[in-house]
Design an enzyme around this catalytic site. Structure first.
Site, short mmCIF file in Angstrom:
data_model
loop_
_atom_site.label_atom_id
_atom_site.label_comp_id
_atom_site.label_asym_id
_atom_site.label_seq_id
_atom_site.Cartn_x
_atom_site.Cartn_y
_atom_site.Cartn_z
N GLN A 17 -0.75 -22.05 101.97
CA GLN A 17 -1.34 -21.91 100.62
C GLN A 17 -1.60 -20.48 100.16
OE1 GLN A 17 -5.27 -23.20 98.03
NE2 GLN A 17 -4.95 -24.26 99.93
N GLU A 139 -8.24 -22.06 105.50
CA GLU A 139 -9.23 -22.02 104.42
C GLU A 139 -10.69 -22.05 104.87
OE1 GLU A 139 -8.98 -21.97 100.86
OE2 GLU A 139 -11.14 -21.91 101.01
N ASP A 168 -8.02 -19.42 100.57
CA ASP A 168 -6.56 -19.35 100.42
C ASP A 168 -6.16 -18.81 99.05
OD1 ASP A 168 -5.76 -20.18 102.90
OD2 ASP A 168 -5.76 -22.29 102.39
N GLY A 247 -27.27 -16.67 89.29
CA GLY A 247 -27.58 -15.49 88.48
C GLY A 247 -29.04 -15.41 88.11
N GLY A 248 -29.34 -14.55 87.16
CA GLY A 248 -30.73 -14.33 86.75
C GLY A 248 -31.25 -15.38 85.78
N1 CAO Z 1 12.97 -17.67 111.03
C1 CAO Z 1 12.55 -17.61 112.32
N2 CAO Z 1 11.27 -17.66 112.70
C2 CAO Z 1 10.37 -17.79 111.72
C3 CAO Z 1 10.71 -17.85 110.37
C4 CAO Z 1 12.08 -17.79 110.04
N3 CAO Z 1 12.50 -17.85 108.77
N4 CAO Z 1 9.59 -17.99 109.63
C5 CAO Z 1 8.55 -18.02 110.52
N5 CAO Z 1 9.03 -17.89 111.77
C6 CAO Z 1 8.27 -17.86 113.02
C7 CAO Z 1 7.27 -16.73 113.07
O1 CAO Z 1 7.92 -15.52 113.35
C8 CAO Z 1 6.36 -17.24 114.19
O2 CAO Z 1 6.96 -16.95 115.42
P1 CAO Z 1 6.11 -16.34 116.67
O3 CAO Z 1 5.03 -17.36 116.95
O4 CAO Z 1 7.10 -16.24 117.75
O5 CAO Z 1 5.56 -15.05 116.25
C9 CAO Z 1 6.39 -18.75 114.01
O6 CAO Z 1 7.46 -19.02 113.11
C10 CAO Z 1 5.14 -19.38 113.48
O7 CAO Z 1 4.54 -18.61 112.46
P2 CAO Z 1 2.97 -18.63 112.27
O8 CAO Z 1 2.31 -18.31 113.57
O9 CAO Z 1 2.62 -17.79 111.12
O10 CAO Z 1 2.72 -20.16 111.86
P3 CAO Z 1 1.66 -21.21 112.43
O11 CAO Z 1 2.03 -22.49 111.78
O12 CAO Z 1 1.56 -21.21 113.90
O13 CAO Z 1 0.25 -20.69 111.86
C11 CAO Z 1 -1.27 -20.00 110.11
C12 CAO Z 1 -0.09 -20.92 110.53
C13 CAO Z 1 -1.49 -20.18 108.64
C14 CAO Z 1 -2.52 -20.39 110.90
C15 CAO Z 1 -0.91 -18.54 110.43
O14 CAO Z 1 0.31 -18.24 109.83
C16 CAO Z 1 -1.93 -17.54 109.95
O15 CAO Z 1 -3.00 -17.38 110.54
N6 CAO Z 1 -1.60 -16.80 108.87
C17 CAO Z 1 -2.45 -15.75 108.35
C18 CAO Z 1 -3.65 -16.29 107.63
C19 CAO Z 1 -3.29 -17.23 106.53
O16 CAO Z 1 -2.54 -16.94 105.65
N7 CAO Z 1 -3.94 -18.38 106.58
C20 CAO Z 1 -3.94 -19.30 105.44
C21 CAO Z 1 -2.92 -20.29 105.52
S1 CAO Z 1 -3.14 -21.37 104.17
O17 CAO Z 1 -4.37 -22.34 104.63
#
Ligand code: CAO
Length: 415
Positions: A17, A139, A168, A247-248
């Site tokens: 998101q 979030e 988010d 607020g106030g």
């Molecule tokens: N081709 C190949 N690999 C890809 C890719 C692509 N096109 N797109 C993503 N990947 C890979 C990433 O490189 C990552 O690999 P590694 O684990 O080896 O580094 C893997 O996919 C997973 O990516 P991720 O760790 O970002 O995804 P997740 O689902 O495990 O975690 C989230 C999701 C949201 C917790 C994490 O991305 C995060 O903390 N993001 C930052 C904070 C954020 O934006 N949070 C809000 C999300 S909305 O609620």
């Protein structure tokens, strides 16, 4: 008419998101947003909270309008070559991977900047530098660590998260501002830069008034506009304030006609000082205009519960819309508690494009929130979200790839 960000190309590595809300806004302002997704999988939200079998979810469609989608495996050697070309051709790269993912992919900031010194790398992370820099965040974690949860909820209840996605979408908004600001600076310097919006920071920014109150509490030992005053002792930290106004000008949620059956038959009522005489006249307490216990905002603070109970006796005799009409005639700030159903059916929100109906080839028609920011010379037309990889060939051809090269990339499972 041209669009404000026409000509700006965004390499969109966002998912879920926070990041997608940012790039969707940029797309609405006219940027060419190329969303990069893993082949076969795509953004996880495409399949989350599905309501139509086989169709992209509303979660995905409502966050990814006006974008193009390409599939690319950025861990595949051939895919990496495509990514290098994309970095060369784009103005901004936006990502909200978990901390360190770009480095693990082989694309740290130094390398990205070397490939294209003009590019802006914009990131959402859960936390800025510090003890939690490496943590994944969603979030509600941001709401809890940014000060929102400890200050939200009933005075004697649990910490509470809010339905507004301030962690988010709130961070996405912050990031979008950082991106256009960095683009503006690039106009003068010719150089790109890194932009970071940490979710904890964004939530705290939105909770700024609570840090204000923390310092007021430490100085004076009480917060007189909070519902705890004067009966409950304050502790060391800003308490949960229920529905008291931040607020106030003291405010509260009051029952309206039909509250026994309708969970949203309520109005938010603000006892703004400037309209106090009008409030007293409407509720039939004209004596309160001059009575020293009620005449000034300061004098009213210890009696707020009693004052709101008296105003509620009046609001209970009106529907929330009748009360709104009457109160507005006297410039008394108030607002009916609108349900999502009422908002979805609100014609004026549709007229302004804040609520839009979008047609999707797989799921059919659905409602979405349009661009809440209106530019007079850059109107927004909301177009549907892309199917997974819908624009892979189109984008790569624009970059100069031939049919044979596309076949080669497909055979190598790079796209
Ligand atoms: N081709 C190949 N690999 C890809 C890719 C692509 N096109 N797109 C993503 N990947 C890979 C990433 O490189 C990552 O690999 P590694 O684990 O080896 O580094 C893997 O996919 C997973 O990516 P991720 O760790 O970002 O995804 P997740 O689902 O495990 O975690 C989230 C999701 C949201 C917790 C994490 O991305 C995060 O903390 N993001 C930052 C904070 C954020 O934006 N949070 C809000 C999300 S909305 O609620």
């Amino acid at each position: 008419m041209t669009k404000a960000l026409e000509g700006v190309r965004i390499l969109d590595f966002t998912h879920v998101q926070s990041g997608p809300t940012c790039t969707q806004l940029l797309a609405w302002f006219g940027a060419d947003v190329i969303k990069v997704e893993k082949a076969g999988e795509g953004d996880a939200t495409r399949g989350q909270l599905r309501d139509v079998e086989g169709a992209d979810s509303l979660y995905f469609t409502m966050l990814n309008h006006n974008k193009r989608s390409i599939t690319l495996d950025t861990k595949n050697p051939k895919g990496k070559e495509v990514l290098v070309k994309l970095i060369k051709e784009c103005d901004v790269m936006v990502e909200n991977f978990a901390p360190g993912a770009l480095d693990r992919m082989g694309f740290p900031w130094e390398k990205i900047q070397e490939i294209n010194p003009r590019i802006i790398l914009a990131s959402v992370k859960g936390f800025g530098p510090g003890p939690y820099v490496d943590c994944k965040v969603y979030e509600n974690v941001a709401q809890c660590t940014g000060g929102a949860a400890s200050t939200t909820g009933d005075p004697d209840g649990l910490p509470m998260v809010t339905g507004a996605q301030i962690g988010d979408s709130g961070t996405g908004l912050h990031l979008a501002l950082g991106i256009v600001t960095a683009l503006y600076q690039r106009e003068k310097t010719g150089r790109g830069q890194k932009v970071l919006a940490a979710m904890q920071d964004a939530v705290l920014n939105l909770c700024r008034v609570k840090l204000r109150d923390q310092q007021r509490l430490e100085r004076t030992g009480e917060l007189r506009e909070y519902p705890q005053y004067p009966d409950i002792e304050f502790g060391e930290a800003v308490p949960r304030a229920g529905n008291a106004s931040g607020g106030g000008q003291p405010g509260s949620i009051l029952k309206c006609k039909g509250w026994q059956k309708d969970p949203n038959a309520y109005i938010y009522f603000i006892t703004q000082g400037a309209v106090w005489p009008a409030i007293c006249k409407i509720i039939g307490e004209e004596d309160w205009i001059t009575n020293p216990h009620f005449a000034t905002p300061q004098a009213r603070l210890p009696h707020l519960k009693m004052i709101f109970a008296r105003i509620e006796e009046w609001t209970k005799t009106k529907t929330k819309f009748e009360a709104m009409d009457i109160l507005n005639e006297f410039d008394i700030p108030c607002g009916p508690i609108l349900s999502m159903k009422e908002i979805a059916e609100d014609q004026s929100l549709r007229d302004t494009g804040t609520i839009v109906e979008v047609d999707h080839p797989v799921r059919g028609k659905y409602l979405s929130v349009g661009n809440p920011i209106k530019l007079s010379d850059s109107p927004t037309e909301v177009t549907r979200s892309p199917l997974l990889g819908e624009h892979t060939d189109e984008v790569l051809r624009q970059m100069g790839y031939s049919s044979a090269q596309l076949e080669e990339l497909r055979a190598a499972k790079a796209i």
